[in-house]
Design an enzyme around this catalytic site. Structure first.
Site, PDB file in Angstrom:
ATOM      1  N   SER A 119     -25.817 -28.318   2.767  1.00 23.95           N
ATOM      2  CA  SER A 119     -24.432 -27.858   2.845  1.00 23.95           C
ATOM      3  C   SER A 119     -23.448 -29.019   2.780  1.00 23.95           C
ATOM      4  O   SER A 119     -22.275 -28.808   2.461  1.00 23.95           O
ATOM      5  CB  SER A 119     -24.197 -27.121   4.168  1.00 23.95           C
ATOM      6  OG  SER A 119     -25.091 -26.062   4.289  1.00 23.95           O
ATOM      7  N   HIS A 140     -26.509 -25.363  -4.389  1.00 24.38           N
ATOM      8  CA  HIS A 140     -26.122 -24.876  -3.061  1.00 24.38           C
ATOM      9  C   HIS A 140     -25.787 -23.393  -3.096  1.00 24.38           C
ATOM     10  O   HIS A 140     -24.755 -22.996  -3.648  1.00 24.38           O
ATOM     11  CB  HIS A 140     -24.918 -25.709  -2.563  1.00 24.38           C
ATOM     12  CG  HIS A 140     -24.461 -25.353  -1.190  1.00 24.38           C
ATOM     13  ND1 HIS A 140     -23.151 -25.426  -0.793  1.00 24.38           N
ATOM     14  CD2 HIS A 140     -25.146 -24.899  -0.114  1.00 24.38           C
ATOM     15  CE1 HIS A 140     -23.050 -25.041   0.469  1.00 24.38           C
ATOM     16  NE2 HIS A 140     -24.251 -24.715   0.898  1.00 24.38           N
ATOM     17  N   GLU A 152     -22.857 -23.722  -5.831  1.00 27.38           N
ATOM     18  CA  GLU A 152     -22.244 -25.016  -6.148  1.00 27.38           C
ATOM     19  C   GLU A 152     -23.335 -25.918  -6.719  1.00 27.38           C
ATOM     20  O   GLU A 152     -24.390 -26.092  -6.095  1.00 27.38           O
ATOM     21  CB  GLU A 152     -21.655 -25.672  -4.892  1.00 27.38           C
ATOM     22  CG  GLU A 152     -20.420 -24.963  -4.356  1.00 27.38           C
ATOM     23  CD  GLU A 152     -19.886 -25.588  -3.062  1.00 27.38           C
ATOM     24  OE1 GLU A 152     -18.673 -25.570  -2.858  1.00 27.38           O
ATOM     25  OE2 GLU A 152     -20.692 -26.080  -2.233  1.00 27.38           O
ATOM     26  N   ASN A 190     -17.514 -25.769   1.909  1.00 34.18           N
ATOM     27  CA  ASN A 190     -17.606 -26.152   3.316  1.00 34.18           C
ATOM     28  C   ASN A 190     -16.549 -27.180   3.714  1.00 34.18           C
ATOM     29  O   ASN A 190     -16.121 -27.204   4.873  1.00 34.18           O
ATOM     30  CB  ASN A 190     -19.019 -26.635   3.660  1.00 34.18           C
ATOM     31  CG  ASN A 190     -19.987 -25.464   3.707  1.00 34.18           C
ATOM     32  OD1 ASN A 190     -19.588 -24.328   3.954  1.00 34.18           O
ATOM     33  ND2 ASN A 190     -21.250 -25.720   3.444  1.00 34.18           N
TER      34      ASN A 190
HETATM   35  N1  LIG Z   1     -27.290 -21.158   7.221  1.00 30.03           N
HETATM   36  C1  LIG Z   1     -26.450 -21.109   6.203  1.00 30.03           C
HETATM   37  O1  LIG Z   1     -25.524 -20.286   6.199  1.00 30.03           O
HETATM   38  C2  LIG Z   1     -26.623 -22.026   5.028  1.00 30.03           C
HETATM   39  C3  LIG Z   1     -25.923 -21.738   3.839  1.00 30.03           C
HETATM   40  C4  LIG Z   1     -26.106 -22.580   2.714  1.00 30.03           C
HETATM   41  C5  LIG Z   1     -26.937 -23.682   2.818  1.00 30.03           C
HETATM   42  N2  LIG Z   1     -27.594 -23.940   3.999  1.00 30.03           N
HETATM   43  C6  LIG Z   1     -28.460 -25.115   4.034  1.00 30.03           C
HETATM   44  O2  LIG Z   1     -29.798 -24.672   3.844  1.00 30.03           O
HETATM   45  C7  LIG Z   1     -30.684 -25.546   4.561  1.00 30.03           C
HETATM   46  C8  LIG Z   1     -31.510 -24.717   5.522  1.00 30.03           C
HETATM   47  O3  LIG Z   1     -30.627 -24.030   6.391  1.00 30.03           O
HETATM   48  P1  LIG Z   1     -31.067 -22.719   7.176  1.00 30.03           P
HETATM   49  O4  LIG Z   1     -29.829 -22.111   7.689  1.00 30.03           O
HETATM   50  O5  LIG Z   1     -32.026 -21.919   6.357  1.00 30.03           O
HETATM   51  O6  LIG Z   1     -31.817 -23.427   8.412  1.00 30.03           O
HETATM   52  P2  LIG Z   1     -32.737 -22.828   9.558  1.00 30.03           P
HETATM   53  O7  LIG Z   1     -32.414 -23.555  10.802  1.00 30.03           O
HETATM   54  O8  LIG Z   1     -32.705 -21.345   9.550  1.00 30.03           O
HETATM   55  O9  LIG Z   1     -34.185 -23.286   9.035  1.00 30.03           O
HETATM   56  C9  LIG Z   1     -34.556 -24.619   8.906  1.00 30.03           C
HETATM   57  C10 LIG Z   1     -35.938 -24.698   8.295  1.00 30.03           C
HETATM   58  O10 LIG Z   1     -36.314 -26.086   8.251  1.00 30.03           O
HETATM   59  C11 LIG Z   1     -37.621 -26.206   8.725  1.00 30.03           C
HETATM   60  N3  LIG Z   1     -37.797 -27.543   9.264  1.00 30.03           N
HETATM   61  C12 LIG Z   1     -37.313 -28.025  10.440  1.00 30.03           C
HETATM   62  N4  LIG Z   1     -37.705 -29.300  10.608  1.00 30.03           N
HETATM   63  C13 LIG Z   1     -38.445 -29.616   9.508  1.00 30.03           C
HETATM   64  C14 LIG Z   1     -39.138 -30.766   9.108  1.00 30.03           C
HETATM   65  N5  LIG Z   1     -39.165 -31.860   9.885  1.00 30.03           N
HETATM   66  N6  LIG Z   1     -39.798 -30.742   7.917  1.00 30.03           N
HETATM   67  C15 LIG Z   1     -39.780 -29.631   7.146  1.00 30.03           C
HETATM   68  N7  LIG Z   1     -39.151 -28.497   7.487  1.00 30.03           N
HETATM   69  C16 LIG Z   1     -38.493 -28.487   8.657  1.00 30.03           C
HETATM   70  C17 LIG Z   1     -37.749 -25.139   9.805  1.00 30.03           C
HETATM   71  O11 LIG Z   1     -39.110 -24.846  10.030  1.00 30.03           O
HETATM   72  C18 LIG Z   1     -37.021 -23.982   9.134  1.00 30.03           C
HETATM   73  O12 LIG Z   1     -37.888 -23.351   8.214  1.00 30.03           O
HETATM   74  C19 LIG Z   1     -29.804 -26.599   5.243  1.00 30.03           C
HETATM   75  O13 LIG Z   1     -29.738 -27.738   4.419  1.00 30.03           O
HETATM   76  C20 LIG Z   1     -28.456 -25.900   5.334  1.00 30.03           C
HETATM   77  O14 LIG Z   1     -27.383 -26.802   5.373  1.00 30.03           O
HETATM   78  C21 LIG Z   1     -27.472 -23.121   5.094  1.00 30.03           C
END
Ligand SMILES: NC(=O)c1ccc[n+]([C@@H]2O[C@H](COP(=O)([O-])OP(=O)(O)OC[C@H]3O[C@@H](n4cnc5c(N)ncnc54)[C@H](O)[C@@H]3O)[C@@H](O)[C@H]2O)c1
Length: 284
Positions: A119, A140, A152, A190
């Protein structure tokens, strides 16, 4: 290069939604989580999402079957070796993502694109962990990925034109509108959204208005589909805090300095929908 096989790494909020989008676009998808059970749970979540669409008449059953058959789950990063594109969506932590890019570069075939769903984090810092920095970019998606129309595409200083063109083609082939943005914290959405969300928490902390009135005001007054506090719960408060910290680190703008209440809620494990409670309670 046509993208026919996509690997998705990370089984959090975003992983299965992105997998659904890719599978609907007709590509083969391999979902990878560190634990097989979490990878299987992502496939199950995807199946449940498709079943809901069938029950609402938005998708026919045969089509849903074809889409699910394109998706498999693994705990083994090596299973992504043949991918044309790997999109990582693991925790918003630069060290974790850097290490993952190094591993993916060793495993995934030459010429494949390695992309991040970050993000806010600097994509170039992931690119330089690989021997193919020109094949690295940001793709993204927004939450929930199947519903949100925007992607994005993040171009680093060293991304090649081909990589960026293929990333746009992938996003558009999946029915999304793609925009292009430089590798600057927060990209477009963001960078503009998070000062607003952070200031909503500040307003709550200051006692200016109640939680429900802040959210009702922004829904009714701006025609937003949800209020800022509900949106923070949807994104995840830990992810939101990481986003604000990365924005503040880059720009040193006080609007990006996370309000203490947000940091304390994360410390308390109140992460929003994913933990069952954030600004709102989802357990009842
Ligand atoms: N939540 C949102 O609304 C959103 C929107 C767009 C982009 N994102 C981006 O997507 C990505 C994931 O976000 P999310 O909301 O799905 O997160 P989340 O917290 O729901 O999940 C995180 C994932 O990362 C894994 N993880 C944690 N530590 C790890 C490690 N050391 N090695 C490998 N995997 C590991 C966890 O097991 C989990 O599957 C981030 O980069 C976030 O910025 C999130």
């Amino acid at each position: 290069m046509a993208i026919e096989r996509v690997g998705i790494v990370g089984s959090g909020i975003m992983g299965s939604g992105i997998a659904e989008v890719a599978a609907k676009a007709g590509v083969t998808v391999v979902l990878r989580s560190r634990k097989q059970e979490s990878a299987d749970a992502m496939v199950a979540a995807l199946g449940a999402s498709l079943a809901k669409q069938v029950s609402r008449g938005k998708l026919d059953e045969a089509e849903a079957g074809v889409i699910s058959d394109r998706v498999s789950a693994t705990a083994d990063l090596d299973a992504l070796a043949d991918s044309d594109l790997v999109l990582e969506s693991v925790v918003e932590d630069l060290d974790v993502k850097r290490q993952l890019f190094g591993e993916l570069d060793r495993i995934v075939k030459d010429g494949a694109i390695l992309a991040t769903n970050t993000s806010t984090l600097p994509v170039v810092e992931m690119a330089i962990e690989t021997g193919r920095p020109e094949r690295v970019c940001g793709i993204h998606f927004f939450n929930p990925a199947p519903m949100m129309s925007l992607v994005e595409v993040i171009r680093t200083l060293v991304s090649s034109d081909e990589t960026i063109a293929e990333a746009h083609a992938f996003a558009q082939g999946a029915g999304k509108t793609s925009v292009e943005v430089k590798d600057e914290a927060g990209f477009i959405v963001n960078a503009l959204l998070f000062p607003y969300l952070n200031n909503a928490v500040r307003m709550l902390e200051n006692g200016t208005a109640s939680r429900d009135d802040i959210d009702a005001a922004m829904k009714g007054g701006c025609n937003f589909p949800m209020g800022p506090l509900a949106l923070l719960d949807l994104v995840g408060l830990d992810t939101s805090l990481s986003i604000l910290d990365a924005l503040y680190e880059e720009f040193k703008d006080p609007n990006y300095a996370a309000v203490p209440r947000l940091r304390r809620m994360v410390a308390a494990g109140l992460l929003g929908r994913k933990s069952g409670e954030g600004f709102f309670d989802y357990r009842r």
